[in-house]
Scaffold this motif. Structure first.
Motif, PDB file in Angstrom:
ATOM      1  N   TYR A  75      17.256  -2.486   6.487  1.00 43.64           N
ATOM      2  CA  TYR A  75      16.475  -3.271   5.238  1.00 43.64           C
ATOM      3  C   TYR A  75      14.501  -3.555   5.586  1.00 43.64           C
ATOM      4  O   TYR A  75      14.365  -3.910   6.313  1.00 43.64           O
ATOM      5  N   GLN A  76      14.183  -3.563   4.813  1.00 44.61           N
ATOM      6  CA  GLN A  76      12.984  -3.989   3.868  1.00 44.61           C
ATOM      7  C   GLN A  76      13.105  -5.771   3.584  1.00 44.61           C
ATOM      8  O   GLN A  76      13.064  -6.186   2.790  1.00 44.61           O
ATOM      9  N   PRO A  77      12.281  -6.406   4.873  1.00 47.85           N
ATOM     10  CA  PRO A  77      11.768  -8.306   4.607  1.00 47.85           C
ATOM     11  C   PRO A  77      11.222  -8.086   3.343  1.00 47.85           C
ATOM     12  O   PRO A  77      10.255  -8.775   3.855  1.00 47.85           O
ATOM     13  N   HIS A  78      11.078  -7.350   2.532  1.00 46.68           N
ATOM     14  CA  HIS A  78      10.018  -7.929   1.072  1.00 46.68           C
ATOM     15  C   HIS A  78      10.634  -7.104   0.180  1.00 46.68           C
ATOM     16  O   HIS A  78      11.671  -6.402  -0.025  1.00 46.68           O
ATOM     17  N   PHE A  79      10.226  -7.440  -0.768  1.00 46.76           N
ATOM     18  CA  PHE A  79       9.780  -7.259  -2.254  1.00 46.76           C
ATOM     19  C   PHE A  79       8.220  -6.168  -2.378  1.00 46.76           C
ATOM     20  O   PHE A  79       7.471  -6.701  -2.169  1.00 46.76           O
ATOM     21  N   ALA A  80       8.664  -5.343  -2.886  1.00 47.10           N
ATOM     22  CA  ALA A  80       7.809  -4.618  -3.400  1.00 47.10           C
ATOM     23  C   ALA A  80       7.313  -3.924  -4.453  1.00 47.10           C
ATOM     24  O   ALA A  80       8.945  -3.433  -5.305  1.00 47.10           O
ATOM     25  N   GLY A  81       6.216  -3.941  -5.537  1.00 49.99           N
ATOM     26  CA  GLY A  81       6.096  -2.751  -6.985  1.00 49.99           C
ATOM     27  C   GLY A  81       5.074  -2.639  -6.846  1.00 49.99           C
ATOM     28  O   GLY A  81       4.492  -2.847  -6.216  1.00 49.99           O
ATOM     29  N   SER A  82       5.631  -1.839  -7.990  1.00 47.53           N
ATOM     30  CA  SER A  82       3.718  -0.802  -8.791  1.00 47.53           C
ATOM     31  C   SER A  82       4.010  -0.784  -9.973  1.00 47.53           C
ATOM     32  O   SER A  82       4.691  -0.461 -10.810  1.00 47.53           O
ATOM     33  N   PHE A  83       1.996  -0.641 -10.753  1.00 47.21           N
ATOM     34  CA  PHE A  83       2.401  -0.631 -11.951  1.00 47.21           C
ATOM     35  C   PHE A  83       2.059   0.935 -11.962  1.00 47.21           C
ATOM     36  O   PHE A  83       0.941   0.910 -11.304  1.00 47.21           O
ATOM     37  N   SER A  84       2.052   1.757 -12.977  1.00 41.04           N
ATOM     38  CA  SER A  84       1.262   3.154 -13.522  1.00 41.04           C
ATOM     39  C   SER A  84       0.600   2.751 -14.254  1.00 41.04           C
ATOM     40  O   SER A  84       1.464   2.084 -15.958  1.00 41.04           O
ATOM     41  N   ARG A  85      -0.016   3.042 -14.618  1.00 40.88           N
ATOM     42  CA  ARG A  85      -1.433   2.981 -15.913  1.00 40.88           C
ATOM     43  C   ARG A  85      -0.939   4.229 -17.350  1.00 40.88           C
ATOM     44  O   ARG A  85      -0.294   5.006 -16.459  1.00 40.88           O
ATOM     45  N   LEU A  86      -1.079   4.271 -18.102  1.00 43.25           N
ATOM     46  CA  LEU A  86      -0.998   4.809 -19.266  1.00 43.25           C
ATOM     47  C   LEU A  86      -1.483   6.301 -19.343  1.00 43.25           C
ATOM     48  O   LEU A  86      -2.897   6.113 -19.099  1.00 43.25           O
ATOM     49  N   GLY A  87      -0.940   7.466 -19.220  1.00 44.11           N
ATOM     50  CA  GLY A  87      -1.595   8.685 -20.450  1.00 44.11           C
ATOM     51  C   GLY A  87      -2.410   9.412 -18.604  1.00 44.11           C
ATOM     52  O   GLY A  87      -3.092   9.130 -18.058  1.00 44.11           O
TER      53      GLY A  87
END
Length: 224
Positions: A75-87
């Motif tokens: 398991y990864q002992p973290h939370f991670a997330g990404s946001f992609s820009r539009l277009g």
């Protein structure tokens, strides 16, 4: 909205007990922490969309792919997330990882494809003044230390002069802005605000790189 102390403690405990039995026994606690993380990232997106256009969000799985890794912890002992820009016109992406002792946010161009990387390098070769302006901007220095992170070559890329005055930029294989957070900062009521202010400071960086990657060296659009 904030990241709960109990969620943060769960990540600490997971790092110490990174095995399937412990994870299964504490699955309800994981679900609570995961829901808290989802709520936090949803709030981040809501703030981002007040000043940028976001196409999609991805919360990375906590399960590790251990097939080709010496580290077999599951398991990864973290939370991670990404946001992609539009277009096609809006290039760049935002990232946040919450991990006790190793939390950070980032944005930029991690591993641009060879065409994009070549185009960026040609722009640097021609005139790096806008790149330098980004690095010297007050807010960029405040939040990101006035530098680009990312892997780089030991020498000049093929076809470029190793004596070029901007060889430090030409050698880069990626262009990333990184801000690290202490555990205290992650748990602070101001954490969400600090994330948003940091992401806002990336906009001149993103706007310029978007312009470069959607035009040729004559400044003509290459977008269909």
């Amino acid at each position: 909205m904030h990241f709960n102390k109990s969620s943060f403690q769960y990540l600490k405990d997971l790092k110490k007990n990174n095995n399937r039995d412990w994870f299964a026994d504490t699955k309800p606690v994981f679900k609570e922490a995961q829901d808290n993380a989802k709520e936090l990232y949803a709030s981040i997106r809501e703030s981002l969309e007040q000043h940028d256009e976001i196409d999609k969000f991805k919360l990375f799985r906590i399960y590790r792919d251990v097939r080709f890794s010496k580290d077999k912890t599951p398991y990864q002992p973290h939370f991670a997330g990404s946001f992609s820009r539009l277009g096609k016109e809006l290039r760049g992406g935002y990232y946040l990882r919450i991990r006790p002792g190793e939390s950070f946010l980032a944005g930029g161009f991690w591993e641009p494809n060879k065409e994009d990387l070549f185009r960026i390098r040609k722009e640097i070769e021609l005139d790096a003044s806008e790149f330098r302006k980004i690095l010297k901007a007050e807010n960029y220095i405040k939040y990101f230390g006035g530098k680009f992170e990312g892997h780089e070559l030991k020498s000049a890329p093929r076809g470029f002069d190793k004596e070029h005055s901007d060889i430090d930029l030409l050698r880069k294989k990626g262009f990333i802005a990184v801000r690290n957070f202490t555990d205290k900062e992650v748990l602070s009521p101001n954490f969400l605000s600090e994330i948003d202010k940091s992401y806002k400071a990336l906009r001149p960086f993103f706007n310029f790189f978007s312009d470069v990657l959607t035009t040729n060296l004559n400044g003509e659009s290459i977008i269909d």
